[in-house]
Structures are given as structure tokens and as C-alpha cells.
Write a protein that holds these residues in place. Structure first.
Motif, PDB file in Angstrom:
ATOM      1  N   LEU A   1      43.765  39.199  31.154  1.00 18.10           N
ATOM      2  CA  LEU A   1      42.775  38.621  32.062  1.00 18.10           C
ATOM      3  C   LEU A   1      42.254  37.282  31.560  1.00 18.10           C
ATOM      4  CD1 LEU A   1      40.874  41.794  33.283  1.00 18.10           C
ATOM      5  CD2 LEU A   1      42.251  40.231  34.652  1.00 18.10           C
TER       6      LEU A   1
ATOM      7  N   ASN B   1      49.706  40.085  37.127  1.00 20.52           N
ATOM      8  CA  ASN B   1      48.718  40.665  36.230  1.00 20.52           C
ATOM      9  C   ASN B   1      47.642  41.413  37.010  1.00 20.52           C
ATOM     10  OD1 ASN B   1      47.555  41.262  33.808  1.00 20.52           O
ATOM     11  ND2 ASN B   1      46.449  39.341  33.644  1.00 20.52           N
ATOM     12  N   LEU B   2      47.197  40.818  38.123  1.00 23.59           N
ATOM     13  CA  LEU B   2      46.152  41.475  38.909  1.00 23.59           C
ATOM     14  C   LEU B   2      46.682  42.769  39.546  1.00 23.59           C
ATOM     15  CD1 LEU B   2      44.347  38.458  40.628  1.00 23.59           C
ATOM     16  CD2 LEU B   2      43.746  39.660  38.530  1.00 23.59           C
TER      17      LEU B   2
ATOM     18  N   ASN C   1      47.207  45.451  36.773  1.00 21.34           N
ATOM     19  CA  ASN C   1      45.946  46.052  36.328  1.00 21.34           C
ATOM     20  C   ASN C   1      45.423  47.044  37.347  1.00 21.34           C
ATOM     21  OD1 ASN C   1      45.549  44.971  33.841  1.00 21.34           O
ATOM     22  ND2 ASN C   1      44.252  43.299  34.531  1.00 21.34           N
ATOM     23  N   SER C   2      45.467  46.637  38.634  1.00 17.12           N
ATOM     24  CA  SER C   2      44.962  47.531  39.682  1.00 17.12           C
ATOM     25  C   SER C   2      45.747  48.833  39.702  1.00 17.12           C
ATOM     26  CB  SER C   2      45.084  46.863  41.052  1.00 17.12           C
ATOM     27  OG  SER C   2      44.024  45.981  41.233  1.00 17.12           O
TER      28      SER C   2
ATOM     29  N   THR D   1      44.923  34.990  32.709  1.00 12.86           N
ATOM     30  CA  THR D   1      44.827  34.888  34.172  1.00 12.86           C
ATOM     31  C   THR D   1      43.754  33.876  34.553  1.00 12.86           C
ATOM     32  OG1 THR D   1      45.592  37.135  34.514  1.00 12.86           O
ATOM     33  CG2 THR D   1      44.221  36.216  36.253  1.00 12.86           C
TER      34      THR D   1
ATOM     35  N   LEU E   1      34.729  38.599  40.316  1.00 13.32           N
ATOM     36  CA  LEU E   1      34.892  40.035  40.070  1.00 13.32           C
ATOM     37  C   LEU E   1      33.742  40.822  40.680  1.00 13.32           C
ATOM     38  CD1 LEU E   1      36.063  42.466  38.174  1.00 13.32           C
ATOM     39  CD2 LEU E   1      34.241  41.777  36.654  1.00 13.32           C
TER      40      LEU E   1
ATOM     41  N   ILE F   1      37.733  32.392  39.571  1.00 10.10           N
ATOM     42  CA  ILE F   1      38.014  33.829  39.687  1.00 10.10           C
ATOM     43  C   ILE F   1      36.699  34.579  39.825  1.00 10.10           C
ATOM     44  CG2 ILE F   1      38.127  34.229  37.160  1.00 10.10           C
ATOM     45  CD1 ILE F   1      40.557  36.139  37.875  1.00 10.10           C
TER      46      ILE F   1
ATOM     47  N   ILE G   1      39.018  41.870  42.607  1.00  4.88           N
ATOM     48  CA  ILE G   1      39.117  40.574  41.933  1.00  4.88           C
ATOM     49  C   ILE G   1      39.703  39.592  42.941  1.00  4.88           C
ATOM     50  CG2 ILE G   1      40.209  39.239  40.069  1.00  4.88           C
ATOM     51  CD1 ILE G   1      39.971  41.545  38.259  1.00  4.88           C
TER      52      ILE G   1
END
Lengths: 135, 266
Positions: B234, B166-167, B170-171, B237, B250, B248, B260
Motif C-alpha cells: 500500500l 494491489n487493490l 488486498n480486497s 500503491t 480510504l 488515494i 479504497i
């Protein structure tokens, strides 16, 4: 043959519509975000821009506004091509000079080709009237 | 003594208290109504976006299959590309449905982790391999510094894979052509490892950072109308990381990028 600029952040959508348009004999150029869409509109001189509403860097209506504010680009017909069709978005696009607002989920690839042909036909500049001989 | 016998100021005091009481009650009720209206709006927006998230891949599947059926002149490469789209978009729909089910499980307190001992570094390497071709296609430089081998950690392999996916996803989604994504893994403390995904993407406005991991958060277009993604990714996540005992973090600046990072106990 006419050149169509497709601006959409979804590569799958670009591939599908490019395949359909190329199959119908059109030239195509693609861009994955608003900024490169604007750059390609100015360097590639397309006959029509098909513009998605949701782009990673700006929204379709903002891209449209920028195109219409540029004297060199404002004559290029632009149609939104999106899955988002809220009334406000459609009204804003049409009032900013979009020639159409096509909803992706409502058209088949062949319908899109026909829409493109229709837009190009109606967007062509009217023939110049012959100059009147001087009296 | 009946009310009629009480001195007149008693009635005035009673009236004053009643008025204040009613005023406070009314304020509370108005606040509650406002909260309910906001919740209803969020849920309505969420439903709208979720429908869009399912409709977009469905439209791509419908159009790809229609093109294959209706266009006998397509060559093998074109047909293969369209078939790949059908496969990718079907997967996207399945992922979206899974996110919805996961969110429902978290809501109902029925989300269960299946932890086993494993090599977290290996998991990150495997997940990165999946994104290398996509990054290359988008002309985004995906690099990593995974450091030295780390002690084994106890985690849910599938769920943590989902977090890393997921990270990275997204990036990659929000980093334009020519940008870069750097993945760093290190042992932060004796009892913690930390994974960081830093990109040079579009970034997140400061006012939206606080709600980024909320359940119904969606990245809004500049007109405040459009939304990209259902906002569940997110939220889930963060929920998975916290269920593992991690945290987590940010950091983001619009136009410069987003970093992140999260910790995982070892």
C-alpha cells in the motif's frame, strides 16, 4: 482412518498438506479462516486440528482458546502449524493446550505425516481400567 | 570583572540557566533516542516480516517439489496442482522482491514513471479478468461498474496495473467467502477519473487507518504480534498514485468492509 482438519488461509499450503495426508491414508477437511475452522471442528468431528497462526479473521491461538473453552470440542488435539514461531506465541499455544507447535519451514510433507501419526498415537484416550467386581 | 568578583546572584542566575539548558538538551536527546529506538524497532519488525514473506512461498515450493519427487503414486491432476503451486509461489517471491526494490527506489528518489497515453478503463478490465477465477474459487462476488468510455489518460501502464492489482488482491485477501467486491470507475471531474474498490471484508480498525499507507505498516493480529504482508504494497500503491498527481482515499469499518478509491488526472 483418522480425520484431520487443516485450517490455513493459504490455499497452496492446504493443497500440499492435504495431498501428503491423503497419500498416507488420512481423511482431510479444510478451512480458510478461523470462523469456518471452528464451525468445521464442531460439524466434522476431526481427530486432530492443524492450525495456522496467522488467519484473516483471528489468530491461531485465539481459535485454539475457543476450541479448548468448548466442552464438546476441547478433547480434540490441536497442533499449531505455522511459519511464525516467536517464543511467546509458542508458549501461549502450549499453555492453552496445544499438543505441538510445528514450524512449516522446518518440516517436509513426510515429516508432517509422521508428526500427525505420533500426535494421534499419544493423544488417544487411555484404555479404561476394567471395573472391579463388587466385594 | 572575574566570576569570583561578580555578585553572588550572578552565579545563581548562571547556574539556573545552565540547569534549564541542560534539562532541555537532555529532553531533546531523550526524544531523539526514543525516535531512533522506534525506527530501529520498525525496521527490525519490517525485516522480520519480509523474511517471513519470502520464507512462506519458499516453503511451499520446497514442499511441493518434494512431494512430486517422493510420491510416485500421485496422479496427473495432483502433480499439475503442485506444479501450479510452484509457479504461483515463485511469482509471489518475485513480486515481493520487486516491491522491495521499488521501495528502495522511492527512498532514493530514483523512481521513474514511463507515462504513455492509454485507456485506463481497458487496463481495469484486463486486471479484473485475472481476479475473476480467484474470486470464483473463494466464492467472493467480484462485480464492476466501469461506466461509459473515458477520455484517454496519460499514465505508466505497468505501474498503474500494479496499483489496480494491489487493490484487488488486498480486497480479495481480506474478504471472506460469501462476500463481495465492487469495482467502480467514473469521471469525477473534468480533469480527473476515479477508481473505487469496495469490499465487504474484515475492515481496518480506525486507529490503524492513519498509518495504513506508511512504509512499514503491517496488519497486526489481535495479539499485536503477528503481521500479514510486509506493508510495502500500500505504501508503493500510494507513492505511484501520487507520482501520477493523483490522490488515494480510504473508508473502512471493522467487520463491514473497506473502500479504497483513487484519482488519476486526465
Amino acid at each position: 482412518m483418522a480425520k484431520i482438519l487443516l485450517v490455513d488461509d493459504d490455499q497452496s499450503i492446504l493443497t500440499i498438506f492435504e495431498t501428503a495426508l491423503k497419500g498416507a491414508g488420512f481423511d482431510t477437511v479444510t478451512a480458510l479462516d478461523g470462523k469456518s475452522g471452528l464451525e468445521k471442528a464442531s460439524t466434522e468431528h476431526p481427530d486432530l486440528v492443524l492450525l495456522d497462526q496467522v488467519l484473516p479473521d483471528m489468530n491461531g491461538n485465539d481459535v485454539l482458546k475457543t476450541l479448548k473453552a468448548d466442552p464438546a470440542l476441547k478433547a480434540i488435539p490441536v497442533s499449531l502449524l505455522s511459519n511464525f514461531g516467536q517464543n511467546q506465541l509458542v508458549q501461549d499455544a502450549l499453555s492453552q493446550g496445544a499438543v505441538d507447535y510445528i514450524l512449516k519451514y522446518q518440516v517436509e510433507p513426510a515429516d508432517l505425516v509422521n508428526k500427525v501419526k505420533e500426535i494421534l498415537k499419544t493423544s488417544q484416550p487411555a484404555p479404561q481400567a476394567p471395573a472391579q467386581p463388587a466385594q | 570583572m572575574s566570576i569570583s568578583d561578580a555578585p553572588p546572584y550572578y552565579a545563581a542566575i548562571l547556574l539556573l540557566f545552565s540547569t534549564v539548558f541542560l534539562f532541555v538538551k537532555e529532553k531533546q536527546a531523550a526524544k531523539k533516542v526514543k525516535q531512533l529506538q522506534e525506527d530501529a524497532k520498525l525496521k527490525n519488525d519490517f525485516m522480520h516480516t519480509t523474511i517471513h514473506e519470502l520464507r512462506a512461498p519458499l516453503t511451499a515450493i520446497k514442499d511441493s517439489s518434494k512431494l512430486i519427487v517422493d510420491t510416485p503414486t500421485l496422479d496427473k491432476i495432483q502433480v499439475d496442482k503442485l506444479l501450479s503451486i510452484i509457479h504461483e509461489q515463485s511469482k509471489k517471491m518475485l513480486d515481493q522482491v520487486s516491491l522491495l526494490l521499488d521501495a528502495a527506489k522511492f527512498e532514493a528518489g530514483k523512481f521513474v514513471l514511463e507515462k504513455t497515453q492509454g485507456d485506463f478503463r481497458k487496463l481495469v478490465e484486463e486486471k479484473m479478468q485475472v481476479f475473476i477465477p480467484q474470486a470464483q474459487e473463494k466464492k467472493v462476488n467480484l462485480s464492476s461498474d466501469l461506466g461509459q468510455p473515458l477520455p484517454l489518460a496519460t499514465f505508466d501502464q505497468i505501474r498503474m496495473g500494479q496499483v489496480v492489482n494491489n487493490l484487488l488482491s488486498n480486497s480479495l485477501k481480506y474478504t471472506p467467502e460469501g462476500g463481495s467486491i465492487t469495482v467502480t470507475l467514473r469521471q469525477k471531474t473534468l480533469r480527473q477519473i476515479e477508481l473505487t474498490v469496495a469490499d465487504t471484508g474484515i475492515g481496518i480498525p480506525k486507529e490503524k487507518q492513519a498509518t495504513l499507507f506508511s512504509k512499514f505498516y503491517q496488519i497486526q493480529g489481535s495479539d499485536g504480534q503477528q503481521r500479514v504482508g510486509s506493508g510495502l504494497g500500500l505504501y508503493i500503491t500510494k507513492s505511484i498514485i501520487e507520482a501520477h498527481g493523483g490522490e488515494i482515499f480510504l473508508q473502512s469499518e471493522p467487520g463491514k468492509g473497506t473502500t479504497i478509491s483513487f484519482t488519476l488526472p486526465i
